[in-house]
Scaffold this motif. Structure first.
Motif, PDB file in Angstrom:
ATOM      1  N   LEU A 110       0.816  -1.212   0.000  1.00 50.91           N
ATOM      2  CA  LEU A 110       0.000   0.000   0.000  1.00 50.91           C
ATOM      3  C   LEU A 110       0.853   1.266   0.000  1.00 50.91           C
ATOM      4  N   GLY A 111       1.981   1.255   0.701  1.00 49.46           N
ATOM      5  CA  GLY A 111       2.830   2.439   0.732  1.00 49.46           C
ATOM      6  C   GLY A 111       3.401   2.761  -0.634  1.00 49.46           C
ATOM      7  N   ALA A 112       3.934   1.732  -1.322  1.00 53.09           N
ATOM      8  CA  ALA A 112       4.470   1.950  -2.666  1.00 53.09           C
ATOM      9  C   ALA A 112       3.379   2.409  -3.617  1.00 53.09           C
ATOM     10  N   LEU A 113       2.187   1.825  -3.480  1.00 59.31           N
ATOM     11  CA  LEU A 113       1.078   2.226  -4.343  1.00 59.31           C
ATOM     12  C   LEU A 113       0.679   3.681  -4.088  1.00 59.31           C
ATOM     13  N   ALA A 114       0.663   4.091  -2.819  1.00 63.07           N
ATOM     14  CA  ALA A 114       0.305   5.474  -2.499  1.00 63.07           C
ATOM     15  C   ALA A 114       1.319   6.454  -3.090  1.00 63.07           C
ATOM     16  N   HIS A 115       2.611   6.140  -2.992  1.00 61.86           N
ATOM     17  CA  HIS A 115       3.634   7.009  -3.585  1.00 61.86           C
ATOM     18  C   HIS A 115       3.467   7.097  -5.103  1.00 61.86           C
ATOM     19  N   GLU A 116       3.154   5.951  -5.719  1.00 62.54           N
ATOM     20  CA  GLU A 116       2.981   5.949  -7.175  1.00 62.54           C
ATOM     21  C   GLU A 116       1.794   6.806  -7.600  1.00 62.54           C
ATOM     22  N   ARG A 117       0.654   6.654  -6.912  1.00 62.54           N
ATOM     23  CA  ARG A 117      -0.550   7.388  -7.297  1.00 62.54           C
ATOM     24  C   ARG A 117      -0.465   8.869  -6.919  1.00 62.54           C
ATOM     25  N   ALA A 118       0.325   9.202  -5.907  1.00 64.59           N
ATOM     26  CA  ALA A 118       0.433  10.602  -5.500  1.00 64.59           C
ATOM     27  C   ALA A 118       1.108  11.456  -6.558  1.00 64.59           C
ATOM     28  N   GLY A 119       1.935  10.837  -7.403  1.00 67.16           N
ATOM     29  CA  GLY A 119       2.616  11.602  -8.443  1.00 67.16           C
ATOM     30  C   GLY A 119       1.902  11.613  -9.771  1.00 67.16           C
ATOM     31  N   ALA A 120       0.595  11.354  -9.768  1.00 70.41           N
ATOM     32  CA  ALA A 120      -0.149  11.256 -11.027  1.00 70.41           C
ATOM     33  C   ALA A 120      -0.625  12.596 -11.544  1.00 70.41           C
ATOM     34  N   GLY A 121      -0.294  13.694 -10.880  1.00 73.57           N
ATOM     35  CA  GLY A 121      -0.710  15.015 -11.342  1.00 73.57           C
ATOM     36  C   GLY A 121      -2.092  15.384 -10.880  1.00 73.57           C
ATOM     37  N   HIS A 122      -2.191  15.918  -9.667  1.00 72.61           N
ATOM     38  CA  HIS A 122      -3.473  16.273  -9.084  1.00 72.61           C
ATOM     39  C   HIS A 122      -3.609  17.788  -8.973  1.00 72.61           C
ATOM     40  N   ARG A 123      -4.799  18.240  -8.660  1.00 71.75           N
ATOM     41  CA  ARG A 123      -5.070  19.671  -8.584  1.00 71.75           C
ATOM     42  C   ARG A 123      -4.293  20.331  -7.455  1.00 71.75           C
ATOM     43  N   VAL A 124      -4.074  19.606  -6.361  1.00 71.28           N
ATOM     44  CA  VAL A 124      -3.316  20.116  -5.216  1.00 71.28           C
ATOM     45  C   VAL A 124      -2.202  19.126  -4.904  1.00 71.28           C
ATOM     46  N   PRO A 125      -1.167  19.543  -4.184  1.00 72.16           N
ATOM     47  CA  PRO A 125      -0.089  18.616  -3.824  1.00 72.16           C
ATOM     48  C   PRO A 125      -0.598  17.477  -2.942  1.00 72.16           C
ATOM     49  N   VAL A 126       0.000  16.310  -3.147  1.00 71.23           N
ATOM     50  CA  VAL A 126      -0.345  15.128  -2.349  1.00 71.23           C
ATOM     51  C   VAL A 126       0.908  14.679  -1.610  1.00 71.23           C
ATOM     52  N   ARG A 127       0.823  14.640  -0.294  1.00 71.52           N
ATOM     53  CA  ARG A 127       1.949  14.231   0.543  1.00 71.52           C
ATOM     54  C   ARG A 127       1.659  12.838   1.095  1.00 71.52           C
ATOM     55  N   VAL A 128       2.693  11.981   1.101  1.00 71.23           N
ATOM     56  CA  VAL A 128       2.524  10.588   1.523  1.00 71.23           C
ATOM     57  C   VAL A 128       3.425  10.316   2.720  1.00 71.23           C
ATOM     58  N   GLU A 129       2.839   9.750   3.766  1.00 66.49           N
ATOM     59  CA  GLU A 129       3.579   9.246   4.926  1.00 66.49           C
ATOM     60  C   GLU A 129       3.243   7.764   5.063  1.00 66.49           C
ATOM     61  N   ALA A 130       4.191   6.908   4.692  1.00 64.28           N
ATOM     62  CA  ALA A 130       3.891   5.474   4.626  1.00 64.28           C
ATOM     63  C   ALA A 130       4.952   4.665   5.346  1.00 64.28           C
ATOM     64  N   GLU A 131       4.493   3.740   6.180  1.00 64.58           N
ATOM     65  CA  GLU A 131       5.394   2.757   6.766  1.00 64.58           C
ATOM     66  C   GLU A 131       5.759   1.724   5.699  1.00 64.58           C
ATOM     67  N   PRO A 132       6.989   1.237   5.706  1.00 62.49           N
ATOM     68  CA  PRO A 132       7.359   0.215   4.718  1.00 62.49           C
ATOM     69  C   PRO A 132       6.748  -1.140   5.068  1.00 62.49           C
ATOM     70  N   GLY A 133       6.481  -1.934   4.052  1.00 60.15           N
ATOM     71  CA  GLY A 133       6.049  -3.308   4.260  1.00 60.15           C
ATOM     72  C   GLY A 133       4.618  -3.487   4.697  1.00 60.15           C
ATOM     73  N   VAL A 134       3.743  -2.514   4.421  1.00 59.35           N
ATOM     74  CA  VAL A 134       2.319  -2.681   4.722  1.00 59.35           C
ATOM     75  C   VAL A 134       1.674  -3.303   3.485  1.00 59.35           C
ATOM     76  N   VAL A 135       1.435  -4.607   3.532  1.00 58.14           N
ATOM     77  CA  VAL A 135       1.023  -5.375   2.362  1.00 58.14           C
ATOM     78  C   VAL A 135      -0.367  -5.955   2.587  1.00 58.14           C
ATOM     79  N   VAL A 136      -1.201  -5.904   1.542  1.00 61.20           N
ATOM     80  CA  VAL A 136      -2.534  -6.506   1.578  1.00 61.20           C
ATOM     81  C   VAL A 136      -2.675  -7.440   0.387  1.00 61.20           C
ATOM     82  N   ARG A 137      -3.631  -8.334   0.493  1.00 66.45           N
ATOM     83  CA  ARG A 137      -3.897  -9.299  -0.591  1.00 66.45           C
ATOM     84  C   ARG A 137      -5.137  -8.849  -1.331  1.00 66.45           C
ATOM     85  N   MET A 138      -4.969  -8.353  -2.559  1.00 68.29           N
ATOM     86  CA  MET A 138      -6.094  -7.924  -3.381  1.00 68.29           C
ATOM     87  C   MET A 138      -5.633  -7.757  -4.821  1.00 68.29           C
TER      88      MET A 138
END
Length: 329
Positions: free
Chosen positions: A185-213
């Motif tokens: 989830l952390g890597a995914l949040a960093h990836e999606r935060a840089g997709a070009g949004h109307r306002v800046p997106v800041r990410v605070e993510a712990e490493p290794g938070v993994v889900v099955r989906m």
């Protein structure tokens, strides 16, 4: 005392007597036996009757507890226990299980029917671009008008396409037809935060938070939450990813007007757009948060709309999923 004549001619009389003390002792013993023995006997009989009744009603009590679990949702609908003895109680249990199975089948069939009808009903509520093109036909030769109408029609087509894609995604997520894998989830949040949004997106993510989906569904969940937050944010959106025991937590926080407490469940309904969202030029399909709840709920997780934890203005959307405890892969 008894008297009996004896001898020749009955000239003599033999008298026989017994002491009254012996008689009185016998009577007292009999009275004591009755006064003590009868209550004890009645108590023994009552205990035996209670024991026999409890033994006879024990299968009925098991049926009652099983029915309570079914009503509470902690047991399968066909989980009423069937006694080993082939008697009337066992026949009743089998009949009740058959009835519950038929009710469950009818409920599932009705749910599937509602699921097939809902996409068509939802699509009917969204305007198509045909009225715009019909207006354009009334002004032939006016290039500027044609261009304006064509641009509007493209916007309508884009919205309609997004609507259809969202409806198809809802159907696929509800059917569980998308294969799953481990997603960080952390890597995914960093990836999606840089997709070009109307306002800046800041990410605070712990490493290794993994889900099955399914990765596509995970990306859509993050994208929809970010799109919603950026649409309402005043200056910034914050994404937090952390682990809470066996749970993976994703928070998306904005500094916009927030969501009123009365609307915090309604925002997850399909085609729900609050008044301030309707006034914006760049609006979504009204399905973004509904998709988030559908996908997360399918995985046994939860999503909530809350106030900001720091008490500031804005909204906080919190997704909780079961974290992967083993190695990634």
């Amino acid at each position: 005392m008894l008297g009996e004549r004896a001898g020749q001619g009955g000239a003599q009389t033999v008298l026989v007597a017994v002491s009254l003390a012996e008689v009185q002792r016998g009577t007292a013993l009999a009275r004591t036996a009755v006064l003590v023995g009868v209550p004890v006997l009645l108590l023994v009989i009552a205990l035996l009757v209670r024991r026999v009744s409890a033994s006879a009603l024990r299968p009925v009590e098991r049926l009652r507890r099983g029915a309570e679990q079914v009503v509470a949702g902690s047991a399968q609908p066909q989980a009423l226990p069937v006694p080993a003895a082939d008697d009337e109680v066992a026949a009743l249990a089998r009949t009740l299980n058959e009835m519950l199975a038929r009710l469950e089948a009818s409920s599932l069939a009705a749910a599937r029917l509602r699921g097939r009808r809902r996409p068509r009903a939802c699509a009917a509520r969204w305007p198509a671009c045909a009225p715009s093109l019909e207006v354009a036909l009334q002004v032939p030769g006016d290039t500027a008008a044609w261009r304006e109408v064509a641009e509007g029609a493209l916007v309508d087509v884009g919205r309609t396409t997004a609507l259809v894609e969202d409806l198809l995604l809802l159907a696929r997520s509800g059917a569980g037809a998308v294969p799953a894998s481990d997603v960080d989830l952390g890597a995914l949040a960093h990836e999606r935060a840089g997709a070009g949004h109307r306002v800046p997106v800041r990410v605070e993510a712990e490493p290794g938070v993994v889900v099955r989906m399914a990765p596509t569904l995970a990306g859509r969940v993050v994208d929809n939450l970010l799109d919603n937050a950026c649409r309402h944010a005043a200056s910034e959106v914050l994404v937090r990813v952390h682990r809470d025991g066996l749970r993976a937590v994703l928070e998306v926080v904005d500094d916009g007007p927030g969501v009123a407490e009365a609307d915090r469940e309604r925002v997850f309904e399909r085609f729900t757009r609050l008044d301030d969202a309707r006034d914006r030029e760049a609006g979504g399909t009204g399905l973004g948060l509904a998709i988030v709840r559908s996908v997360v709920g399918r995985l046994g997780g939860t999503v909530q709309a809350l106030a900001r934890a720091d008490g500031g203005a804005g909204a906080r959307f919190v997704v909780v999923l079961r974290a992967v405890t083993g190695p990634i892969g």
